[in-house]
Enzyme design. Structure first.
Site, mmCIF file in Angstrom:
data_model
loop_
_atom_site.group_PDB
_atom_site.id
_atom_site.type_symbol
_atom_site.label_atom_id
_atom_site.label_comp_id
_atom_site.label_asym_id
_atom_site.label_seq_id
_atom_site.Cartn_x
_atom_site.Cartn_y
_atom_site.Cartn_z
ATOM 1 N N LEU A 1 -62.596 -6.146 -11.039
ATOM 2 C CA LEU A 1 -61.975 -6.930 -9.968
ATOM 3 C C LEU A 1 -63.043 -7.604 -9.091
ATOM 4 C CD1 LEU A 1 -59.483 -7.789 -8.294
ATOM 5 C CD2 LEU A 1 -59.574 -5.575 -7.140
ATOM 6 N N SER A 2 -64.001 -6.814 -8.570
ATOM 7 C CA SER A 2 -64.953 -7.341 -7.578
ATOM 8 C C SER A 2 -65.846 -8.440 -8.143
ATOM 9 C CB SER A 2 -65.857 -6.219 -7.065
ATOM 10 O OG SER A 2 -65.080 -5.216 -6.481
ATOM 11 N N GLY B 1 -65.094 -8.689 -2.334
ATOM 12 C CA GLY B 1 -65.022 -7.231 -2.456
ATOM 13 C C GLY B 1 -63.750 -6.744 -1.802
ATOM 14 N N SER B 2 -63.835 -6.415 -0.510
ATOM 15 C CA SER B 2 -62.643 -5.959 0.214
ATOM 16 C C SER B 2 -61.551 -7.026 0.173
ATOM 17 C CB SER B 2 -62.981 -5.692 1.678
ATOM 18 O OG SER B 2 -64.111 -4.861 1.782
ATOM 19 N N THR C 1 -68.093 -0.427 -12.604
ATOM 20 C CA THR C 1 -68.444 0.929 -13.022
ATOM 21 C C THR C 1 -68.214 1.107 -14.523
ATOM 22 O OG1 THR C 1 -67.973 1.865 -10.859
ATOM 23 C CG2 THR C 1 -67.822 3.374 -12.734
ATOM 24 N N GLY D 1 -57.118 4.985 -8.017
ATOM 25 C CA GLY D 1 -58.557 5.111 -7.847
ATOM 26 C C GLY D 1 -58.914 5.798 -6.542
ATOM 27 N N GLN E 1 -80.285 18.291 5.448
ATOM 28 C CA GLN E 1 -80.887 18.887 6.652
ATOM 29 C C GLN E 1 -81.176 20.376 6.441
ATOM 30 O OE1 GLN E 1 -81.565 16.756 8.953
ATOM 31 N NE2 GLN E 1 -82.536 18.207 10.338
ATOM 32 N N ILE E 2 -80.175 21.088 5.937
ATOM 33 C CA ILE E 2 -80.326 22.539 5.749
ATOM 34 C C ILE E 2 -81.425 22.845 4.724
ATOM 35 C CG2 ILE E 2 -79.143 24.585 4.784
ATOM 36 C CD1 ILE E 2 -76.570 23.472 6.152
ATOM 37 N N GLU F 1 -63.213 1.653 -3.446
ATOM 38 C CA GLU F 1 -61.751 1.848 -3.347
ATOM 39 C C GLU F 1 -61.253 1.727 -1.912
ATOM 40 O OE1 GLU F 1 -60.863 1.878 -6.253
ATOM 41 O OE2 GLU F 1 -62.289 3.035 -7.410
HETATM 42 C C1 LIG Z 1 -71.230 2.207 -6.955
HETATM 43 C C2 LIG Z 1 -70.187 1.146 -6.919
HETATM 44 C C3 LIG Z 1 -69.261 1.056 -7.935
HETATM 45 C C4 LIG Z 1 -68.312 0.022 -7.942
HETATM 46 N N1 LIG Z 1 -67.431 -0.080 -9.011
HETATM 47 C C5 LIG Z 1 -66.541 -1.110 -9.044
HETATM 48 C C6 LIG Z 1 -65.660 -1.262 -10.169
HETATM 49 O O1 LIG Z 1 -65.658 -0.464 -11.110
HETATM 50 N N2 LIG Z 1 -64.826 -2.330 -10.191
HETATM 51 C C7 LIG Z 1 -64.788 -3.243 -9.173
HETATM 52 O O2 LIG Z 1 -63.992 -4.170 -9.262
HETATM 53 N N3 LIG Z 1 -65.600 -3.107 -8.086
HETATM 54 C C8 LIG Z 1 -66.473 -2.069 -8.003
HETATM 55 N N4 LIG Z 1 -67.321 -1.928 -6.914
HETATM 56 C C9 LIG Z 1 -67.247 -2.886 -5.825
HETATM 57 C C10 LIG Z 1 -66.460 -2.306 -4.656
HETATM 58 O O3 LIG Z 1 -65.100 -2.314 -4.962
HETATM 59 C C11 LIG Z 1 -66.772 -3.125 -3.413
HETATM 60 O O4 LIG Z 1 -68.111 -2.845 -3.078
HETATM 61 C C12 LIG Z 1 -65.867 -2.778 -2.259
HETATM 62 O O5 LIG Z 1 -64.575 -3.267 -2.491
HETATM 63 C C13 LIG Z 1 -66.368 -3.374 -0.944
HETATM 64 O O6 LIG Z 1 -66.553 -4.733 -1.083
HETATM 65 P P1 LIG Z 1 -67.955 -5.413 -0.745
HETATM 66 O O7 LIG Z 1 -69.012 -4.556 -1.285
HETATM 67 O O8 LIG Z 1 -67.894 -6.821 -1.195
HETATM 68 O O9 LIG Z 1 -68.057 -5.370 0.804
HETATM 69 P P2 LIG Z 1 -67.418 -6.432 1.831
HETATM 70 O O10 LIG Z 1 -65.988 -6.588 1.546
HETATM 71 O O11 LIG Z 1 -68.268 -7.636 1.823
HETATM 72 O O12 LIG Z 1 -67.619 -5.646 3.187
HETATM 73 C C14 LIG Z 1 -68.885 -5.580 3.856
HETATM 74 C C15 LIG Z 1 -68.725 -4.745 5.087
HETATM 75 O O13 LIG Z 1 -67.765 -5.350 5.952
HETATM 76 C C16 LIG Z 1 -66.717 -4.437 6.235
HETATM 77 N N5 LIG Z 1 -65.435 -5.150 6.288
HETATM 78 C C17 LIG Z 1 -64.909 -6.024 5.368
HETATM 79 N N6 LIG Z 1 -63.698 -6.430 5.753
HETATM 80 C C18 LIG Z 1 -63.427 -5.823 6.920
HETATM 81 C C19 LIG Z 1 -62.323 -5.822 7.821
HETATM 82 N N7 LIG Z 1 -61.210 -6.536 7.563
HETATM 83 N N8 LIG Z 1 -62.388 -5.054 8.932
HETATM 84 C C20 LIG Z 1 -63.488 -4.310 9.186
HETATM 85 N N9 LIG Z 1 -64.571 -4.255 8.386
HETATM 86 C C21 LIG Z 1 -64.543 -4.996 7.272
HETATM 87 C C22 LIG Z 1 -66.734 -3.429 5.097
HETATM 88 O O14 LIG Z 1 -66.202 -2.176 5.487
HETATM 89 C C23 LIG Z 1 -68.210 -3.329 4.809
HETATM 90 O O15 LIG Z 1 -68.777 -2.422 5.700
HETATM 91 C C24 LIG Z 1 -68.260 -0.906 -6.883
HETATM 92 C C25 LIG Z 1 -69.170 -0.781 -5.822
HETATM 93 C C26 LIG Z 1 -70.125 0.225 -5.826
HETATM 94 C C27 LIG Z 1 -71.086 0.326 -4.692
#
Ligand SMILES: Cc1cc2nc3c(=O)[nH]c(=O)nc-3n(C[C@H](O)[C@H](O)[C@H](O)COP(=O)(O)OP(=O)(O)OC[C@H]3O[C@@H](n4cnc5c(N)ncnc54)[C@H](O)[C@@H]3O)c2cc1C
Lengths: 83, 383
Positions: B127-128, B133-134, B160, B240, B335-336, B362
């Site tokens: 998806l991402s 992302g979010s 992943t 998930g 820490q511990i 997730e």
């Molecule tokens: C180890 C790992 C495995 C992953 N595996 C997969 C996978 O298998 N499939 C897949 O599709 N994706 C995967 N991802 C991606 C993951 O789903 C995204 O990292 C996640 O959805 C967050 O999106 P972003 O990293 O783009 O952060 P962003 O969406 O850019 O967010 C950046 C920061 O802004 C904050 N933020 C964003 N919107 C808001 C809001 N409305 N209010 C307050 N704060 C906000 C977030 O909390 C974060 O701190 C993986 C990521 C990691 C690190």
């Protein structure tokens, strides 16, 4: 049919408190419907009316309005007697 | 009985212990080495399949083990106790399995589920993207109608197990909405580029997955057009999130057991460091956090199993609490352990890095903090 509509209306109110939907109003056009909303709506009708929303039911027209959801639930609940 | 496991019934405890035995024999002893090597050996994934763990959410008629949601949760705790990278593979594979089971038509189920159930085919969730992302609706991967199939174009990132997966569940813009597609790894136009050296869950073999005019047949479309994000992605992400919540309980349980062991053995100022009350406080918070997180997960599992609409909020809460308390537990574990906590050969530093990831995937902590607040009013109105 009316019970279904009442339930859907109650669900919508819980989600969008400041808007009262008409039975035939397009929920998607309102801009209120995000992905979580659609999923929760599906979970709600499945739970409340003991039906399973399947792949074949995924048509926007089935979820577009209070009337549409009521029609879907009524059609899916119409199990022939004896089964 | 192990520390903190008293919130389970006898039956649940037996199930957990049996999954823990698998994790302790096959997974935990190797977790640090896999983390360093940046990969989980395929044999381990195969062992998960052979044990029935990869068929957990697949109906028995397709060869799955069809676990109820509580047992699926306990499985995720046990695997998460052993290694969060392996648990991540279980998570994404289960998301794909759930999506095909739930939204696949009979032919799609017959085509994909038997292989997914045994682990012969491992699934990944794509998806991402670099710019989405979010805010998943921002994805730019597109699907165009092409005769009796579709052409996929775009790049997915941080997928992943992308390096090892056989089947990808891919989300793309399609006729102005979003649709979901199932694509086999060997589809022409699909390329996998490894991403190594992630901060945490380093062995989960992330990848960038590129679709370059990648042609998939009509039978690749999962569910009807336009329903990709809701309900298909949303429901899979719910699974998930539930899996990661329980995995975080397992991670925190591992922190607790390591910390107790070290604090009792390590001596400073005339006795075990455990005797110092400031250390006891860290362990108390850890044990309390694990128990509370497990209870929230158990509650979420019961609600999901019963199909309750309130299950959605319960799963968000469980994941929010379990992931944040796992990160605190992992930080306190470092820490511990003092210098041992930072040592490259020890588990605490791995747990610390893995725990941070739980707060991002997730649904990040911040997204949960805003979503749960919005979900609460609906619950309060229910009788
Ligand atoms: C180890 C790992 C495995 C992953 N595996 C997969 C996978 O298998 N499939 C897949 O599709 N994706 C995967 N991802 C991606 C993951 O789903 C995204 O990292 C996640 O959805 C967050 O999106 P972003 O990293 O783009 O952060 P962003 O969406 O850019 O967010 C950046 C920061 O802004 C904050 N933020 C964003 N919107 C808001 C809001 N409305 N209010 C307050 N704060 C906000 C977030 O909390 C974060 O701190 C993986 C990521 C990691 C690190």
């Amino acid at each position: 049919m009316e019970t279904v509509k009442a339930k859907v209306r109650e669900f919508l109110r819980g989600y969008i408190a400041d808007h009262e939907f008409a039975d035939d109003e397009d929920i998607f056009a309102s801009g209120y419907a995000n992905s979580l909303f659609v999923m929760q709506l599906i979970y709600m009708v499945e739970r409340e009316f003991q039906i399973t929303v399947g792949d074949e039911d995924l048509e926007f027209d089935n979820f577009r309005s209070i009337d549409a959801v009521a029609r879907l639930v009524t059609a899916k609940s119409a199990v022939p007697a004896g089964t | 009985m192990r520390a903190g496991v008293h919130s389970l019934t006898d039956v649940q405890n037996k199930i957990l212990q049996s999954h823990r035995r698998f994790a302790e024999d096959e997974i935990a002893p190797h977790a640090n080495a896999w983390d360093r090597e940046g990969r989980v050996p395929r044999e381990v994934v195969a062992a998960m399949g052979a044990a029935g763990h990869l068929g957990a959410l697949i109906p028995a008629e397709y060869g799955g083990t069809e676990l109820d949601m509580t047992e699926f949760g306990l499985l995720n705790e046990a695997i998460g106790f052993g290694c969060s990278s392996v648990r991540s593979v279980l998570t994404v594979h289960s998301m794909v399995s759930q999506a095909v089971t739930r939204w696949g038509n009979p032919e799609q189920r017959r085509a994909w589920l038997p292989g997914l159930a045994t682990g012969e085919q491992v699934g990944a969730f794509a998806l991402s993207e670099a710019e989405a992302g979010s805010d998943v609706a921002q994805i730019t991967t597109v699907a165009e109608n092409d005769g009796d199939g579709y052409l996929l174009s775009g790049t997915k990132r941080w997928i992943t197990y992308g390096q090892g997966a056989d089947v990808f569940l891919v989300f793309a813009r399609h006729n102005g909405r979003h649709s979901a597609f199932v694509a086999g790894r060997d589809t022409p136009g699909l390329t996998v580029v490894p991403i190594d050296g992630m901060l945490g869950t380093r062995a989960s073999m992330l990848a960038e997955v590129r679709f370059d005019n990648c042609r998939v047949p009509r039978s690749a479309l999962l569910g009807r057009p336009g329903f990709g994000l809701a309900p298909i992605a949303a429901a899979a992400l719910d699974v998930g999130r539930y899996s990661v919540a329980w995995g975080s309980v397992g991670l925190a349980q591992s922190c607790l057991e390591l910390s107790l062991g070290h604090a009792r053995e390590r001596r400073a100022f005339g006795g075990p460091v455990f005797d110092h009350q400031l250390v006891q406080r860290l362990i108390t918070d850890m044990a309390t956090g694990v128990s509370a997180a497990r209870l929230l997960c158990l509650q979420a599992g019961e609600l999901v199993q019963g199909g309750a609409p309130t299950a959605v909020a319960a799963v968000w809460m469980a994941k929010y609490f379990a992931s944040t308390s796992a990160f605190r537990a992992a930080s306190d574990t470092v820490q511990i352990h003092g210098a041992y906590g930072c040592d490259p050969d020890g588990s605490p530093q791995r747990l610390f890095r893995d725990a941070k990831v739980m707060e991002i995937i997730e649904g990040s902590t911040q997204i949960q903090q805003t979503m749960i607040a919005r979900l609460v009013p609906y619950e309060e109105k229910r009788p």
